[in-house]
Design a protein around this motif. Structure first.
Motif, PDB file in Angstrom:
ATOM      1  N   UNK A   1       0.575  -0.850  -0.093  1.00  0.00           N
ATOM      2  CA  UNK A   1       0.265  -0.093   0.062  1.00  0.00           C
ATOM      3  C   UNK A   1       1.086   1.233  -0.189  1.00  0.00           C
ATOM      4  N   UNK A   2       0.731   2.268  -0.461  1.00  0.00           N
ATOM      5  CA  UNK A   2       1.268   3.794  -1.119  1.00  0.00           C
ATOM      6  C   UNK A   2       0.432   4.493  -0.515  1.00  0.00           C
ATOM      7  N   UNK A   3       0.814   5.174   0.691  1.00  0.00           N
ATOM      8  CA  UNK A   3       0.216   6.119   1.530  1.00  0.00           C
ATOM      9  C   UNK A   3       0.441   7.675   0.936  1.00  0.00           C
ATOM     10  N   UNK A   4      -0.550   8.488   0.566  1.00  0.00           N
ATOM     11  CA  UNK A   4      -0.286   9.907   0.340  1.00  0.00           C
ATOM     12  C   UNK A   4      -0.530  11.077   0.695  1.00  0.00           C
ATOM     13  N   UNK A   5      -0.002  11.587   1.099  1.00  0.00           N
ATOM     14  CA  UNK A   5      -1.078  13.341   1.965  1.00  0.00           C
ATOM     15  C   UNK A   5       0.350  14.397   1.586  1.00  0.00           C
ATOM     16  N   UNK A   6      -1.181  15.540   1.845  1.00  0.00           N
ATOM     17  CA  UNK A   6      -0.121  16.365   0.779  1.00  0.00           C
ATOM     18  C   UNK A   6       0.432  17.664   2.550  1.00  0.00           C
ATOM     19  N   UNK A   7       0.807  17.964   2.234  1.00  0.00           N
ATOM     20  CA  UNK A   7       2.288  18.796   3.437  1.00  0.00           C
ATOM     21  C   UNK A   7       0.737  19.434   4.363  1.00  0.00           C
TER      22      UNK A   7
ATOM     23  N   UNK B   1      -1.962  18.343   4.784  1.00  0.00           N
ATOM     24  CA  UNK B   1      -2.385  17.184   5.736  1.00  0.00           C
ATOM     25  C   UNK B   1      -1.736  16.690   6.654  1.00  0.00           C
ATOM     26  N   UNK B   2      -0.291  16.466   6.797  1.00  0.00           N
ATOM     27  CA  UNK B   2       0.643  16.442   7.838  1.00  0.00           C
ATOM     28  C   UNK B   2       0.536  17.601   8.789  1.00  0.00           C
ATOM     29  N   UNK B   3       0.247  19.103   8.395  1.00  0.00           N
ATOM     30  CA  UNK B   3      -0.241  19.839   9.360  1.00  0.00           C
ATOM     31  C   UNK B   3      -0.695  19.909   9.783  1.00  0.00           C
ATOM     32  N   UNK B   4      -2.436  19.694   9.742  1.00  0.00           N
ATOM     33  CA  UNK B   4      -3.463  18.721   9.810  1.00  0.00           C
ATOM     34  C   UNK B   4      -3.122  17.997  11.010  1.00  0.00           C
ATOM     35  N   UNK B   5      -2.543  16.786  10.422  1.00  0.00           N
ATOM     36  CA  UNK B   5      -2.108  15.872  11.982  1.00  0.00           C
ATOM     37  C   UNK B   5      -1.337  16.022  12.872  1.00  0.00           C
ATOM     38  N   UNK B   6       0.051  17.578  13.000  1.00  0.00           N
ATOM     39  CA  UNK B   6       0.752  17.620  13.324  1.00  0.00           C
ATOM     40  C   UNK B   6      -0.161  18.293  14.679  1.00  0.00           C
ATOM     41  N   UNK B   7      -1.164  19.148  13.738  1.00  0.00           N
ATOM     42  CA  UNK B   7      -1.603  20.248  14.904  1.00  0.00           C
ATOM     43  C   UNK B   7      -3.189  19.870  16.290  1.00  0.00           C
ATOM     44  N   UNK B   8      -3.030  18.274  15.438  1.00  0.00           N
ATOM     45  CA  UNK B   8      -4.469  17.925  16.022  1.00  0.00           C
ATOM     46  C   UNK B   8      -3.759  17.112  16.946  1.00  0.00           C
ATOM     47  N   UNK B   9      -2.331  16.679  16.474  1.00  0.00           N
ATOM     48  CA  UNK B   9      -1.413  16.024  18.466  1.00  0.00           C
ATOM     49  C   UNK B   9      -1.398  16.669  18.655  1.00  0.00           C
ATOM     50  N   UNK B  10      -1.214  18.203  18.615  1.00  0.00           N
ATOM     51  CA  UNK B  10      -0.802  18.835  20.099  1.00  0.00           C
ATOM     52  C   UNK B  10      -1.391  19.513  20.439  1.00  0.00           C
ATOM     53  N   UNK B  11      -3.195  19.518  19.571  1.00  0.00           N
ATOM     54  CA  UNK B  11      -4.425  19.428  20.479  1.00  0.00           C
ATOM     55  C   UNK B  11      -4.729  19.008  21.335  1.00  0.00           C
ATOM     56  N   UNK B  12      -4.867  17.598  20.497  1.00  0.00           N
ATOM     57  CA  UNK B  12      -4.639  16.041  21.659  1.00  0.00           C
ATOM     58  C   UNK B  12      -3.826  16.742  23.278  1.00  0.00           C
ATOM     59  N   UNK B  13      -2.844  16.673  22.564  1.00  0.00           N
ATOM     60  CA  UNK B  13      -1.862  16.322  24.194  1.00  0.00           C
ATOM     61  C   UNK B  13      -1.979  18.055  25.029  1.00  0.00           C
ATOM     62  N   UNK B  14      -2.716  18.868  23.999  1.00  0.00           N
ATOM     63  CA  UNK B  14      -2.778  19.839  25.414  1.00  0.00           C
ATOM     64  C   UNK B  14      -4.398  19.890  25.846  1.00  0.00           C
ATOM     65  N   UNK B  15      -5.406  18.966  25.550  1.00  0.00           N
ATOM     66  CA  UNK B  15      -6.720  18.502  25.748  1.00  0.00           C
ATOM     67  C   UNK B  15      -6.254  17.651  26.421  1.00  0.00           C
TER      68      UNK B  15
END
Length: 119
Positions: free
Chosen positions: A6-12, A14-28
């Motif tokens: 399987x090849x996963x592709x994502x845009x820059x 989307x990556x920024x969104x995932x990082x922001x979501x992870x930071x949001x999760x840690x903050x929560x």
């Protein structure tokens, strides 16, 4: 059967969104932990106040017990002094009434002398 890769592709973005979501999760999680910690401290507060109050009362009680023992020794000393004084008065009364009892007066004088010297 051949393995498929399987090849996963994502845009820059989307990556920024995932990082922001992870930071949001840690903050929560950190905010939730802060709320839980405040609740724990609030629950412990009365116990800490009670422990401090009990410690102060125990220290005061120890001081009072020491004082009572000291006062008891003082009272015993006063009782002993009073007994000697009363014996001396009785010897004086006996001598004044009968003109005798010189030995009792000498004994009372010796006790009073010893008591005054010992103090």
């Amino acid at each position: 059967m051949p393995e498929t890769q399987h090849v996963f592709t994502f845009t820059l973005g989307q990556l920024a969104g995932w990082i922001a979501g992870g930071c949001g999760f840690i903050t929560a999680v950190a905010a939730a932990w802060a709320v839980v910690w405040k609740l724990i401290q609030a629950a412990r507060g009365p116990n800490a106040k009670q422990d401090a109050r009990l410690s102060a009362l125990e220290n005061r009680m120890q001081t009072l017990e020491t004082s009572i023992v000291s006062k008891g020794e003082d009272i015993n000393q006063i009782k002993s002094d009073n007994r000697i004084t009363q014996e001396a008065l009785l010897a004086l009364l006996a001598h004044g009434i009968s003109g005798n009892s010189i030995e009792a007066m000498e004994r009372a004088r010796d006790q009073l002398t010893r008591r005054l010297i010992d103090k």
